[in-house]
Enzyme design. Structure first.
Site, mmCIF file in Angstrom:
data_model
loop_
_atom_site.group_PDB
_atom_site.id
_atom_site.type_symbol
_atom_site.label_atom_id
_atom_site.label_comp_id
_atom_site.label_asym_id
_atom_site.label_seq_id
_atom_site.Cartn_x
_atom_site.Cartn_y
_atom_site.Cartn_z
ATOM 1 N N GLY A 17 -30.437 7.486 37.520
ATOM 2 C CA GLY A 17 -29.815 7.896 36.267
ATOM 3 C C GLY A 17 -28.356 7.485 36.196
ATOM 4 N N GLY A 19 -26.178 8.326 33.716
ATOM 5 C CA GLY A 19 -25.459 9.148 32.749
ATOM 6 C C GLY A 19 -24.191 9.715 33.356
ATOM 7 N N PHE A 20 -23.685 10.790 32.763
ATOM 8 C CA PHE A 20 -22.431 11.386 33.228
ATOM 9 C C PHE A 20 -22.521 11.781 34.699
ATOM 10 C CE2 PHE A 20 -21.670 12.316 28.650
ATOM 11 C CZ PHE A 20 -20.423 11.742 28.557
ATOM 12 N N GLY A 21 -23.610 12.473 35.083
ATOM 13 C CA GLY A 21 -23.732 12.945 36.452
ATOM 14 C C GLY A 21 -23.888 11.813 37.443
ATOM 15 N N VAL A 85 -37.782 4.304 37.717
ATOM 16 C CA VAL A 85 -38.380 4.856 38.925
ATOM 17 C C VAL A 85 -39.697 5.522 38.532
ATOM 18 C CG1 VAL A 85 -38.125 6.547 40.785
ATOM 19 C CG2 VAL A 85 -36.157 5.202 40.044
ATOM 20 N N GLU A 177 -23.667 18.913 14.094
ATOM 21 C CA GLU A 177 -22.790 17.758 13.917
ATOM 22 C C GLU A 177 -23.374 16.740 12.951
ATOM 23 O OE1 GLU A 177 -20.879 18.282 18.392
ATOM 24 O OE2 GLU A 177 -22.404 16.760 18.027
ATOM 25 N N ASP A 314 -28.963 17.762 33.627
ATOM 26 C CA ASP A 314 -30.050 18.243 32.782
ATOM 27 C C ASP A 314 -31.369 18.355 33.529
ATOM 28 O OD1 ASP A 314 -28.298 18.313 30.706
ATOM 29 O OD2 ASP A 314 -29.074 16.564 29.651
ATOM 30 N N ALA A 330 -22.210 17.888 29.684
ATOM 31 C CA ALA A 330 -21.674 16.841 30.551
ATOM 32 C C ALA A 330 -20.789 17.432 31.637
ATOM 33 C CB ALA A 330 -20.879 15.831 29.719
#
Length: 449
Positions: A17, A19-21, A85, A177, A314, A330
């Protein structure tokens, strides 16, 4: 660590992944004596909090996404693979990729993030617009502006009203939003663009099954968000349970009454579940998952019986200090990534000390200089909350130089009615999206003449 005849190999860290993490973990291992491989199905890090701005035409794709390779290009110990994966062999300590190739690991960090969930109604994917990926945002942008174009062509008033009715399902931050932005587009940005229709007549309806929108906030802040949405022209319907969606509208139940809302554009912002690889990891390790696919982890973020496997962001199910599951933010993923990376830097296969969440507050933008914010018991709304929202997100918006400047100008410009780009990348889009296997869905008649 593993050994061979030539001596000791470097510790191999595989991160699933980007993403942010995942990216935070990779960057925090830059100076460690390890080899890092980041695997992601996409080639970019998506700045998820601003994706609705792409859908509204306020930002371009390149302003909310950064190539993963660009972020890590100066990190000599990091390799990036654009792949999926498909399996994890916990005994051999290998991840299996989509073409059958295998990659060894000594530490595995699962940071796969989430994907859109339709709560068992996957057929709704064909006739709604998600807002989770960059492709979703571009698709929704074309659908929004295409709807106004279709309304301009429609001779039948009923058909015209269908095109000018936008339904957003889900009252979380994303739903709030995008519904606020839709109202701004119709009432301000596009009000003089057409001759046969008045865009200000467009209806934006936000449906939420719960008691209040942005339920993660206090009741007072939720009420303020609903009030500001109403001032922008959004109709907020709470306790509204969606029971059916098709290409011509939404069926919703409120109490004991069932109502049909005719609409050609339905935005699905109601559900998120963990990406499928998390369930693969859970099965391989014997870990439990909840209904949304989150993997139950130890307090130190490792999977039971596997100190070399960490699950963050997440994908993880972990309770906070109040006993409630940590939010899918995040900031949570970033903090957890640092916790795991520090342990690996110190020579451990994963963290052994419990992770402690530091709550930095929650933010949601309503639109046109309006936002709501809660920081450690303090509630803010209006312009000051909006400016805080801009500041926090610019802090996290890394990558290509100049991006922060561009986004700052765009977002501050929204205060003064700056005009979004209404350029569509395609012809008039179909109401129905392609099926998951790529087969085009049946196309309905779009206008009446």
């Amino acid at each position: 660590m593993s050994h061979n005849g030539a001596g000791r190999e470097r510790h191999r860290v595989v991160i699933v992944g980007g993403g942010f993490g995942g990216m935070e973990a990779a960057r925090h291992l830059k100076k460690a004596n390890v080899d890092v491989t980041v695997i992601d199905r996409h080639n970019h890090l998506l700045f998820q909090p601003l994706i609705y701005q792409v859908a509204a035409g306020a930002l371009s794709s390149g302003e909310v996404a950064t190539p993963i390779r660009h972020v890590l290009k100066r990190q000599a110990n990091a390799t990036v693979l654009m792949a999926a994966v498909t399996d994890v062999d916990v005994d051999a300590r290998q991840v299996v990729l989509d073409r059958g190739d295998r990659l060894d690991y000594d530490s595995l960090i699962v940071a796969c993030g989430g994907e859109t969930s339709y709560f068992g109604h996957d057929e709704w994917q064909e006739v709604t617009c998600g807002l989770k990926t960059l492709g979703d945002a571009v698709d929704l942008r074309d659908r929004i502006f295409g709807a106004f174009e279709e309304a301009e062509r429609a001779d039948d008033p009923a058909v015209r009203d269908e095109w000018l009715t936008f339904v957003v399902v889900g009252g979380g931050p994303t739903g709030v939003e995008i519904s606020g932005q839709l109202a701004i587009l119709a009432r301000h940005t596009m009000k003089r663009d057409f001759r046969r229709i008045d865009p200000r007549a467009a209806r934006v309806i936000l449906l939420d099954a719960g008691e209040r929108v942005v339920a993660a906030f206090s009741p007072a802040t939720s009420a303020k968000a609903a009030e500001e949405l109403g001032e922008l022209g959004v109709t907020v319907r709470e306790h509204a349970m969606v029971t059916e969606i098709d290409s011509r509208g939404v069926t919703v139940t409120i109490g004991d009454k069932t109502e049909r809302i005719a609409s050609r554009t339905v935005v699905w912002a109601a559900g998120v579940r963990t990406a499928g690889i998390a369930e693969v990891v859970a099965r391989a390790t014997g870990a439990s998952t909840d209904r949304a696919g989150h993997v139950e982890v130890n307090p130190d973020l490792t999977v039971g019986g596997h100190p070399e496997i960490s699950v963050i962001g997440d994908a993880a199910q972990l309770a906070g200090p109040d006993g409630k599951p940590l939010p899918g933010l995040a900031t949570v993923a970033v903090q957890q990534a640092r916790h795991v990376a520090k342990a690996i830097r110190d020579g451990e296969p994963g963290a052994s000390k419990p992770y402690k969440y530091f709550d930095k507050g929650a933010l949601a933008v309503v639109g046109r200089g309006r936002a709501v914010c809660e920081v450690r018991g303090h509630r803010l709304s209006g312009l000051i909350a909006f400016l805080m929202y801009v500041g926090v997100h610019l802090f996290y918006l890394g990558g290509v130089g100049g991006r922060r400047v561009t986004v700052t100008i765009t977002m501050i410009g929204s205060l003064f009615g700056a005009r979004e780009s209404r350029v569509m990348d395609c012809q008039l889009p179909s109401v129905e999206r392609p099926l998951p296997d790529g087969t085009p869905a049946a196309q309905p008649t779009t206008t009446s003449h």
